[in-house]
Design a protein around this motif. Structure first.
Motif, mmCIF file in Angstrom:
data_model
loop_
_atom_site.group_PDB
_atom_site.id
_atom_site.type_symbol
_atom_site.label_atom_id
_atom_site.label_comp_id
_atom_site.label_asym_id
_atom_site.label_seq_id
_atom_site.Cartn_x
_atom_site.Cartn_y
_atom_site.Cartn_z
ATOM 1 N N UNK A 104 0.672 -1.173 0.324
ATOM 2 C CA UNK A 104 0.286 0.002 0.064
ATOM 3 C C UNK A 104 1.126 1.174 0.194
ATOM 4 N N UNK A 105 0.368 2.261 -0.078
ATOM 5 C CA UNK A 105 0.880 3.148 -0.252
ATOM 6 C C UNK A 105 0.747 4.745 0.975
ATOM 7 N N UNK A 106 1.366 5.310 0.776
ATOM 8 C CA UNK A 106 0.453 7.039 1.958
ATOM 9 C C UNK A 106 1.235 7.952 1.622
ATOM 10 N N UNK A 107 0.575 8.904 1.671
ATOM 11 C CA UNK A 107 1.365 9.877 1.073
ATOM 12 C C UNK A 107 1.529 11.291 2.340
ATOM 13 N N UNK A 108 2.548 12.087 2.072
ATOM 14 C CA UNK A 108 3.224 12.879 2.834
ATOM 15 C C UNK A 108 4.146 13.712 2.181
ATOM 16 N N UNK A 109 3.970 15.275 3.236
ATOM 17 C CA UNK A 109 4.584 16.456 2.336
ATOM 18 C C UNK A 109 6.019 16.375 2.036
ATOM 19 N N UNK A 110 7.262 16.083 1.166
ATOM 20 C CA UNK A 110 8.755 15.978 1.528
ATOM 21 C C UNK A 110 8.626 16.858 -0.256
ATOM 22 N N UNK A 111 9.790 17.240 -0.042
ATOM 23 C CA UNK A 111 10.669 17.530 1.357
ATOM 24 C C UNK A 111 9.712 18.487 2.775
ATOM 25 N N UNK A 112 10.779 17.989 3.558
ATOM 26 C CA UNK A 112 9.068 18.810 4.723
ATOM 27 C C UNK A 112 9.987 19.975 4.203
ATOM 28 N N UNK A 113 8.724 21.261 4.477
ATOM 29 C CA UNK A 113 8.783 22.404 4.628
ATOM 30 C C UNK A 113 8.110 22.693 2.824
ATOM 31 N N UNK A 114 7.977 21.765 1.333
ATOM 32 C CA UNK A 114 8.222 22.010 0.746
ATOM 33 C C UNK A 114 6.841 22.574 0.427
ATOM 34 N N UNK A 115 5.824 21.669 0.845
ATOM 35 C CA UNK A 115 4.468 22.339 0.445
ATOM 36 C C UNK A 115 4.404 21.388 -1.097
ATOM 37 N N UNK A 116 4.590 20.297 -1.197
ATOM 38 C CA UNK A 116 5.108 19.128 -2.421
ATOM 39 C C UNK A 116 4.368 17.119 -1.345
ATOM 40 N N UNK A 117 3.033 17.745 -1.518
ATOM 41 C CA UNK A 117 2.714 15.831 -1.268
ATOM 42 C C UNK A 117 3.068 15.160 -2.649
ATOM 43 N N UNK A 118 4.049 14.177 -1.811
ATOM 44 C CA UNK A 118 4.371 12.851 -2.257
ATOM 45 C C UNK A 118 3.825 11.541 -2.031
#
Length: 156
Positions: A104-118
């Motif tokens: 399965x997968x999960x989503x998180x902001x990366x790099x931290x503080x970038x505002x980009x969800x990966x």
């Protein structure tokens, strides 16, 4: 802060008289380059009111993309990890092809503080290990589950 609880399944098998366990390497950027201490039994958090075994089976499916195997369930008790999370483990003797895993997968902001969800895989690889090797690879607190399994299982 409320106590966090996780439950997981530790699959084991006997290969030529050697006890082996199935471990999952944690996915995501924090664990990418870490081998020793970067592996876990397939597990996940559960809420109050959910039975730990039911949660362990659900999390097995979520993390590995495969149905949790049937078989006699051995209770391995609980451990407290360094971050305070309490993990409950159950062991089942079963074989599983690591190549069949569809994590399965999960989503998180990366790099931290970038505002980009990966999106990242829950686990990035799965493998069988003898108990000595598993002891080196597992998250420190979960190593106790290996000792409890060895005490409960006839290794002859």
């Amino acid at each position: 802060m409320a106590q966090r609880h996780s439950a997981g399944l530790l699959l084991f098998r006997r290969t030529s008289g050697t006890l082996e366990v199935l471990l999952a390497h944690m996915g995501g950027p924090f664990w990418a380059r870490r081998d020793a201490g970067g592996w876990s039994l397939p597990k996940g958090e559960y809420a109050d009111g959910e039975a730990p075994l039911a949660a362990a089976r659900r999390e097995f499916v979520e993390e590995l993309g495969l149905a949790a195997p049937d078989g006699e369930v051995l209770e391995l008790g609980t451990v407290r990890q360094s971050g305070g999370k309490v993990v409950t483990a159950f062991a089942i003797e079963a074989d599983l092809d690591p190549e069949a895993v569809v994590p399965g997968t999960f989503e998180m902001e990366w790099p931290r503080g970038s505002g980009r969800l990966q999106r990242f895989p829950e686990v990035d690889r799965v493998a069988w290990f003898d108990l000595t090797t598993a002891d080196e690879k597992l998250v420190v607190a979960q190593r106790e589950f290996l000792r409890r399994l060895e005490e409960r299982v006839d290794t002859r």
